[in-house]
Design a protein around this motif. Structure first.
Motif, PDB file in Angstrom:
ATOM      1  N   VAL A 100       0.838  -1.202   0.000  1.00 26.99           N
ATOM      2  CA  VAL A 100       0.000   0.000   0.000  1.00 26.99           C
ATOM      3  C   VAL A 100       0.871   1.249   0.000  1.00 26.99           C
ATOM      4  O   VAL A 100       0.612   2.211  -0.736  1.00 26.99           O
ATOM      5  N   ALA A 101       1.931   1.228   0.814  1.00 30.03           N
ATOM      6  CA  ALA A 101       2.826   2.387   0.869  1.00 30.03           C
ATOM      7  C   ALA A 101       3.496   2.631  -0.482  1.00 30.03           C
ATOM      8  O   ALA A 101       3.662   3.781  -0.908  1.00 30.03           O
ATOM      9  N   ALA A 136      -5.825   0.316  -3.512  1.00 34.26           N
ATOM     10  CA  ALA A 136      -6.478   1.540  -3.980  1.00 34.26           C
ATOM     11  C   ALA A 136      -7.598   1.950  -3.026  1.00 34.26           C
ATOM     12  O   ALA A 136      -7.780   3.134  -2.718  1.00 34.26           O
ATOM     13  N   LYS A 137      -8.333   0.970  -2.540  1.00 36.54           N
ATOM     14  CA  LYS A 137      -9.415   1.263  -1.584  1.00 36.54           C
ATOM     15  C   LYS A 137      -8.850   1.803  -0.289  1.00 36.54           C
ATOM     16  O   LYS A 137      -9.404   2.738   0.310  1.00 36.54           O
ATOM     17  N   ALA A 138      -7.726   1.256   0.172  1.00 34.42           N
ATOM     18  CA  ALA A 138      -7.100   1.722   1.410  1.00 34.42           C
ATOM     19  C   ALA A 138      -6.603   3.157   1.272  1.00 34.42           C
ATOM     20  O   ALA A 138      -6.667   3.944   2.221  1.00 34.42           O
ATOM     21  N   ILE A 139      -6.119   3.505   0.079  1.00 28.26           N
ATOM     22  CA  ILE A 139      -5.604   4.848  -0.162  1.00 28.26           C
ATOM     23  C   ILE A 139      -6.736   5.830  -0.415  1.00 28.26           C
ATOM     24  O   ILE A 139      -6.613   7.026  -0.196  1.00 28.26           O
ATOM     25  N   GLY A 140      -7.867   5.310  -0.904  1.00 28.93           N
ATOM     26  CA  GLY A 140      -8.999   6.168  -1.229  1.00 28.93           C
ATOM     27  C   GLY A 140      -8.936   6.726  -2.636  1.00 28.93           C
ATOM     28  O   GLY A 140      -9.409   7.835  -2.895  1.00 28.93           O
ATOM     29  N   LYS A 141      -8.361   5.925  -3.556  1.00 28.60           N
ATOM     30  CA  LYS A 141      -8.251   6.362  -4.946  1.00 28.60           C
ATOM     31  C   LYS A 141      -8.866   5.326  -5.879  1.00 28.60           C
ATOM     32  O   LYS A 141      -9.007   4.161  -5.500  1.00 28.60           O
TER      33      LYS A 141
END
Length: 336
Positions: A100-101, A136-141
């Motif tokens: 994610v990072a 992408a969901k974790a980042i909000g994109k």
């Protein structure tokens, strides 16, 4: 022939102009065409389809919505995992946090592959790229995706091809994927193609997956460092263990805070064959004519133990100890 014409010949479609194409009318809710003509960073090491010239070209060009093979941006909430699971969930997967990072810092290099969901309107089914979708969901994109018109067989073959290119897919996850395809009614020839293996290898995968109950797999997780031999050892121990012993192993406090590989080791050790228990000595009491207990006798496979109560009959212990040789001689004489 210039580069655009060569790419047009490879793709079989007209080359898009350099100017961004305006969105086509009637775009479904949840995605928009990717704008901009700047090529993305170098693609990640992903399946062959993602590394092909056609996929790289598609990933760097805008495409009209509803065009098969177009790179679009989707709401990750509208992208549902394949009905045939390949991953085994693991809440302790630290590698996902690092992934994610990386996506947050560098962006999503390689699009996922989806088709329109056959049973839920306005949604999409993921052939591969579930971790990218989660990231992408974790980042909000939005998640960048290639939209294809895939049959059920084409979807699982694409999913399997991605699996073969991923070094982080564990042995039990491959076995789990093969069994899920079989249970879904996928033809054996399609499974072989999706897995990229021969029939004996597939038989081994299916045998291991069949021998590991769902509850055990859920408790352990993907166990990335555990290969077929140790899974077979665990399968043998599960067959030999009583159900309550398996339940106790899965509920053990020793599993808490452990990685998936460590949880495998805990369960394997808990189901190891236990040494036979020594039978407890059989105990009996000896009473005198008045009913007073004066001795305790314990019998076992190793012999007999006599304990005398000094309070009940003071001095009797010494008396018996002095006469043991005499008693033994009398016993032997009686036996002839």
């Amino acid at each position: 022939m210039n580069q655009k014409k060569r790419l047009s010949a490879i793709m079989g479609t007209p080359v898009q102009p350099d100017a961004p194409t305006p969105p086509a009318p009637g775009i479904p809710t949840g995605y928009t065409p990717v704008a901009g003509a700047t090529p993305p960073p170098a693609p990640e090491k992903r399946p062959t389809a993602a590394r092909s010239m056609a996929a790289m070209w598609a990933a760097s060009r805008p495409g009209p919505a509803e065009t098969d093979g177009a790179v679009i941006e989707l709401d990750p909430d509208l992208c549902l995992p394949s009905a045939i699971a390949d991953r085994v969930p693991d809440a302790t997967d630290a590698a996902f946090d690092a992934f994610v990072a990386q996506i947050r810092e560098e962006g999503q290099h390689t699009p996922i592959l989806v088709r329109r969901h056959p049973r839920q309107d306005g949604h999409y089914e993921i052939a591969y790229g579930r971790r990218r979708t989660r990231a992408a969901k974790a980042i909000g994109k939005p998640v960048r995706a290639v939209l294809r018109d895939l049959s059920d067989a084409e979807l699982v073959v694409a999913q399997g091809s991605e699996n073969l290119a991923r070094e982080d897919l564990s042995y039990i996850e491959r076995a789990h994927f093969a069994r899920n395809m079989e249970q879904a009614g996928i033809a054996r020839e399609v499974i072989l193609k999706a897995m990229g293996v021969h029939r004996p290898d597939l038989a081994n995968y299916l045998a291991v997956a069949e021998a590991i109950p769902a509850a055990v797999l859920a408790a352990i997780g993907p166990a990335p460092k555990i290969g077929r031999p140790r899974w077979l050892t665990l399968a043998d121990r599960i067959k030999a263990a009583a159900p309550e012993r398996i339940e106790a192993a899965l509920a053990s406090a020793d599993l808490a805070g452990k990685t998936s590989d460590e949880r495998f080791a805990v369960v394997l050790a808990a189901l190891a064959a236990q040494p036979p228990r020594k039978a407890k000595p059989r105990a009996e009491t000896v009473k005198d004519a008045r009913g007073v207990k004066f001795a305790r006798i314990e019998r076992s496979t190793d012999g007999m133990r006599v304990t005398l109560d000094e309070k009940a009959e003071p001095g009797f212990a010494d008396y018996l100890a002095e006469r043991l040789p005499e008693l033994l001689a009398t016993y032997r004489q009686g036996r002839g």
